[in-house]
Design an enzyme around this catalytic site. Structure first.
Site, mmCIF file in Angstrom:
data_model
loop_
_atom_site.group_PDB
_atom_site.id
_atom_site.type_symbol
_atom_site.label_atom_id
_atom_site.label_comp_id
_atom_site.label_asym_id
_atom_site.label_seq_id
_atom_site.Cartn_x
_atom_site.Cartn_y
_atom_site.Cartn_z
ATOM 1 N N ARG A 53 -83.602 63.496 -28.535
ATOM 2 C CA ARG A 53 -84.714 62.752 -29.144
ATOM 3 C C ARG A 53 -86.062 63.169 -28.556
ATOM 4 O O ARG A 53 -87.110 62.865 -29.105
ATOM 5 C CB ARG A 53 -84.487 61.232 -28.987
ATOM 6 C CG ARG A 53 -85.462 60.378 -29.751
ATOM 7 C CD ARG A 53 -84.965 58.968 -30.112
ATOM 8 N NE ARG A 53 -84.021 58.407 -29.183
ATOM 9 C CZ ARG A 53 -84.338 57.858 -27.994
ATOM 10 N NH1 ARG A 53 -85.593 57.814 -27.611
ATOM 11 N NH2 ARG A 53 -83.403 57.377 -27.209
ATOM 12 N N TYR A 104 -102.510 58.130 -50.665
ATOM 13 C CA TYR A 104 -101.093 58.121 -51.022
ATOM 14 C C TYR A 104 -100.569 56.682 -51.011
ATOM 15 O O TYR A 104 -100.879 55.913 -50.102
ATOM 16 C CB TYR A 104 -100.331 58.985 -50.015
ATOM 17 C CG TYR A 104 -98.857 59.043 -50.250
ATOM 18 C CD1 TYR A 104 -98.343 59.699 -51.355
ATOM 19 C CD2 TYR A 104 -97.969 58.440 -49.364
ATOM 20 C CE1 TYR A 104 -96.971 59.743 -51.577
ATOM 21 C CE2 TYR A 104 -96.599 58.494 -49.575
ATOM 22 C CZ TYR A 104 -96.110 59.146 -50.685
ATOM 23 O OH TYR A 104 -94.767 59.193 -50.904
ATOM 24 N N ASP A 175 -105.251 63.651 -44.482
ATOM 25 C CA ASP A 175 -103.928 63.964 -45.028
ATOM 26 C C ASP A 175 -104.120 65.224 -45.870
ATOM 27 O O ASP A 175 -104.714 65.182 -46.942
ATOM 28 C CB ASP A 175 -103.409 62.793 -45.866
ATOM 29 C CG ASP A 175 -102.018 63.049 -46.430
ATOM 30 O OD1 ASP A 175 -101.647 64.232 -46.602
ATOM 31 O OD2 ASP A 175 -101.304 62.077 -46.719
ATOM 32 N N LYS A 200 -93.629 68.627 -48.982
ATOM 33 C CA LYS A 200 -94.273 69.161 -50.184
ATOM 34 C C LYS A 200 -94.515 70.667 -50.045
ATOM 35 O O LYS A 200 -93.570 71.414 -49.928
ATOM 36 C CB LYS A 200 -95.553 68.369 -50.467
ATOM 37 C CG LYS A 200 -95.403 66.840 -50.303
ATOM 38 C CD LYS A 200 -94.521 66.208 -51.357
ATOM 39 C CE LYS A 200 -94.174 64.747 -51.086
ATOM 40 N NZ LYS A 200 -95.270 63.856 -50.742
HETATM 41 C C1 PLP Z 1 -95.452 62.601 -50.137
HETATM 42 C C2 PLP Z 1 -96.736 62.294 -49.443
HETATM 43 C C3 PLP Z 1 -96.750 61.561 -48.254
HETATM 44 C C4 PLP Z 1 -95.491 60.976 -47.632
HETATM 45 O O1 PLP Z 1 -94.636 61.993 -47.209
HETATM 46 P P1 PLP Z 1 -93.020 61.821 -47.124
HETATM 47 O O2 PLP Z 1 -92.599 63.129 -46.614
HETATM 48 O O3 PLP Z 1 -92.548 61.498 -48.511
HETATM 49 O O4 PLP Z 1 -92.746 60.694 -46.194
HETATM 50 C C5 PLP Z 1 -97.975 61.337 -47.640
HETATM 51 N N1 PLP Z 1 -99.125 61.800 -48.167
HETATM 52 C C6 PLP Z 1 -99.141 62.488 -49.327
HETATM 53 C C7 PLP Z 1 -100.450 62.957 -49.867
HETATM 54 C C8 PLP Z 1 -97.957 62.764 -50.004
HETATM 55 O O5 PLP Z 1 -97.987 63.434 -51.150
#
Ligand code: PLP
Length: 364
Positions: A53, A104, A175, A200
């Site tokens: 961990r 988001y 982000d 993504k």
């Molecule tokens: C998908 C997404 C998240 C969250 O990410 P996960 O991997 O699904 O937990 C946060 N910010 C944006 C802009 C996203 O598209």
């Protein structure tokens, strides 16, 4: 600086070179070129890590690569939301978080939960509006920036927002999931923290969940690692390995998808069944409104053969969805809005499929 957060030896190289080169084992005779997939819950005693961990060599290589791409020190997490939760943990109790009001959905939900419990104060604001942003950011402890926004794809003045955050003594967080370090490197624009849903574009193949937070300050990096160790929001080693494999082509995928997105946005804008197109000229996300309304939009998403009707984004395959099918989506988003995540298929094949689906959405 601990061994998990090494200095970036690749600064000065172009993004594509870094994507291919970073996060590899040392060049020694008969050593492997690629990061090994290390599946271990524990390690022989006497070292710095000790237990699964607290660290893993496969995460470490992914972190070196993401850190090199963003120009900072990366900590990987089980998902983008796990990274987001760890970053919000940096804010002291009762602290004020100013967030892009079209951030988001999961981030806004988590912020509202912190607010309801009295853990944080939250001020959502339209940070794409300069005057609103200047007023809202005053007194903040953390400013959460997303640009382009989701799903209206508005651009914010990121350097200006980060300047305002710094001026008021707040952590400026971006982000960077939609733009990726291929198109935008927020640490160089003055951000303290960059957050990624590695799920993504960075990994790019819709086959894993993973997140990362990247910072300049080693002390902040150490706090994020400590939070991850304590909360157990650790990535799986296999996911980290897959993400690193996907990341090798991120520059090619993102640039190709962006070019295709621009072409599709242009063609959509002159299509009679389309009433509005939202494309900021950055990235591979495009939103458009179907002239026939919500039902016509649903028919379009059901009629495509190539485009996949699914949420999420950033995969090699193109996907689309009507955003308001989600009950939690903002009422400011038009009912007829379809969001496209443009992949790397042939642009003309994608267009023909979309145009045929738009034609099938016309009633009678
Ligand atoms: C998908 C997404 C998240 C969250 O990410 P996960 O991997 O699904 O937990 C946060 N910010 C944006 C802009 C996203 O598209």
């Amino acid at each position: 600086m601990d061994r998990r957060h090494r200095e970036n030896p690749l600064s000065g190289l172009e993004t594509g070179t870094i994507a291919v080169t970073a996060g590899r084992p040392p060049r020694v005779p008969d050593g492997p070129l690629n990061a090994p997939l290390v599946l271990a819950s524990t390690y022989h005693a006497g070292g710095e890590v000790g237990y699964g961990r607290y660290g893993n060599p496969t995460w470490e290589m992914l972190e070196n690569a993401i850190g090199a791409l963003e120009g900072g020190l990366a900590t990987s997490f089980a998902s983008g939301m796990a990274a987001t939760a760890a970053v919000l943990d940096l804010v002291p109790d009762g602290g004020l978080v100013v967030a892009q009001q079209q951030a988001y959905y999961g981030t806004l939900t988590l912020l509202r939960e912190h607010e309801a419990r009295g853990r944080l104060r939250v001020r959502p604001a339209d940070l794409t509006d300069r005057a609103v942003a200047a007023e809202a950011i005053r007194g903040a402890d953390l400013v959460w920036v997303e640009s382009p926004t989701n799903p209206m794809l508005l651009l914010a003045d990121v350097p200006e927002l980060l300047r305002l955050a710094t001026e008021t003594g707040a952590l400026g967080v971006v982000d960077n999931t939609f733009a990726t370090p291929v198109l935008q490197q927020p640490l160089a624009l003055g951000a303290a923290v960059v957050v990624h849903s590695v799920t993504k574009y960075l990994s790019g193949h819709s086959d894993l969940l993973l997140g990362a937070a990247v910072v300049r300050d080693p002390a902040l990096a150490a706090r994020l690692v400590a939070t991850r160790s304590r909360q157990g929001s650790v990535p799986g080693a296999f996911e980290a390995w897959l993400a690193l494999r996907g990341l090798r082509t991120v520059h090619l995928r993102v640039r190709q998808a962006q070019q295709t997105a621009a072409t599709l946005a242009e063609r959509l804008a002159s299509h009679p069944e389309v009433s509005a197109v939202h494309y900021p000229g950055q990235g591979a996300m495009v939103s458009f409104e179907v002239a026939g309304g919500a039902e016509a939009a649903t028919r379009v998403t059901e009629a495509t053969q190539l485009w996949v009707d699914a949420t999420s984004l950033g995969g090699v395959e193109s996907s689309l969805e009507r955003r308001r099918r989600w009950p939690g989506e903002s009422a400011d988003v038009p009912e007829s809005l379809i969001r496209l995540s443009v992949g790397i298929e042939d642009v003309d094949d994608l267009w023909q499929d979309l145009a045929a689906a738009l034609a099938s959405g016309v009633p009678g």
